[in-house]
Design an enzyme around this catalytic site. Structure first.
Site, PDB file in Angstrom:
ATOM      1  N   CYS A   1      16.810   3.317 -18.914  1.00 12.64           N
ATOM      2  CA  CYS A   1      15.732   3.710 -19.434  1.00 12.64           C
ATOM      3  C   CYS A   1      14.449   2.777 -18.940  1.00 12.64           C
ATOM      4  O   CYS A   1      14.228   1.710 -19.276  1.00 12.64           O
ATOM      5  CB  CYS A   1      15.643   3.867 -21.031  1.00 12.64           C
ATOM      6  SG  CYS A   1      14.074   3.860 -21.834  1.00 12.64           S
TER       7      CYS A   1
ATOM      8  N   CYS B   1      11.782   1.569 -21.569  1.00  7.91           N
ATOM      9  CA  CYS B   1      12.492   0.432 -22.226  1.00  7.91           C
ATOM     10  C   CYS B   1      12.446  -0.819 -21.714  1.00  7.91           C
ATOM     11  O   CYS B   1      12.293  -1.937 -22.590  1.00  7.91           O
ATOM     12  CB  CYS B   1      13.952   0.774 -22.471  1.00  7.91           C
ATOM     13  SG  CYS B   1      14.475   2.267 -23.300  1.00  7.91           S
TER      14      CYS B   1
END
Length: 323
Positions: A79, A82
């Site tokens: 991700c 993230c």
């Protein structure tokens, strides 16, 4: 992924209901018990950011939320947002100096927690206050907005639940810690006892020795690996391999048979076969059967180690069949 804000109004609404009063009373009981036992020791700044998994969620999040708001950062290695949000939250956790605890949860390794929180996309950030879960925001939001949300969270924690936060040892910096002699505790003796038990075929003794280490240091890597291996060996020691494999072949829908066969696959060195069998079992099952297969797969990941590429591939395969 576009940021999608989750209103903090849920915190205020939740604090207004009867459950909030009960949670506050419970939190006060926990703090009173901690005070009776000498109170919570000051922690190093590095202890304000922790990695949490399903096994330790109750201890590391629910119980700790009785003394400090716990912010949950749901993330994954793949991700990209993230990778921006995670370091920012870690920096803020240290800057806020114990007013909240940051718990990082890898969704690939903790699918059940992701499902329980109803997460549709990551990064997703929640909080747990006095045992109650609250949505904060989703996506990589601006730092100013994160600070505002954290300030509201801390205020609610203090005013509604009496959460006073964690005492931080300002002297326990990384540099100061490096100058100190390492504290090894009794682990060397316990780990040696576990190895001796394994050599003697006393698997129950080995399991208990590793658990003794983990009871004091839940993140001890050698003990976690040793426990996973010892428990695997204990599960297969009385199995009839031929019967297990025959049952698994004849009953592909029987989860118990597939789990037992996967254990034998791993012990026999057929790592990818073990992982593939359980991923396929997860794909075609539901409910408790699916959870049983998924949890056994996570246990087998511990045996091999998170850095092994076969574990990485299997985690990705698991995520595909779950979502």
């Amino acid at each position: 992924m576009q940021p999608r804000n989750m209103s903090m109004s849920g915190v205020v609404d939740l604090a207004a209901v009867k459950a909030a009063g009960e949670a506050k009373a419970k939190a006060e009981q926990v703090r009173a018990e901690a005070a009776r036992q000498g109170g919570s020791a000051a922690v190093a700044p590095s202890a304000l950011v922790i990695d949490v998994d399903e096994a330790g969620f109750e201890r590391d999040v629910l119980q700790r939320s009785a003394e400090v708001p716990v912010v949950l950062d749901f993330w994954a290695e793949w991700c990209e947002p993230c990778k921006q949000l995670g370091p920012l939250l870690e920096r803020l956790a240290v800057e806020y100096n114990g007013r909240f605890l940051l718990a990082k949860i890898d969704v690939d390794a903790n699918q059940m927690l992701m499902q329980q929180f109803g997460i549709q996309g990551i990064p997703a950030v929640f909080a747990v206050v006095a045992g109650q879960a609250l949505p904060l925001f989703q996506g990589a939001v601006p730092e100013a907005q994160i600070r505002e949300t954290l300030d509201q969270l801390i205020q609610i924690g203090e005013e509604r639940f009496g959460l006073t936060g964690i005492v931080v040892d300002a002297d326990a910096s990384e540099g100061a810690a490096a100058d100190r002699q390492p504290v090894t505790g009794p682990y060397d003796a316990l780990l040696e006892a576990a190895l001796s038990a394994l050599d003697a075929g006393d698997l129950a003794g080995a399991v208990q020795a590793y658990k003794n280490v983990l009871a004091d240091d839940p993140a001890h890597p050698e003990a976690k690996l040793g426990l996973a291996q010892a428990e695997l060996l204990a599960r297969v020691q009385d199995l009839d391999p031929a019967a297990v494999r025959r049952n698994a072949a004849e009953n592909p829908a029987d989860v118990t048979s597939q789990i037992a066969a996967a254990d034998l696959d791993l012990v026999g060195g057929h790592v990818q076969d073990a992982f593939g069998r359980l991923v396929e079992t997860v794909r075609r099952t539901a409910g408790e059967d699916r959870d049983a297969a998924r949890l056994r797969l996570l246990e087998l990941f511990e045996v091999i180690g998170a850095d092994d590429p076969r574990v990485t591939a299997a985690r990705q395969a698991l995520a595909r069949v779950l979502f």
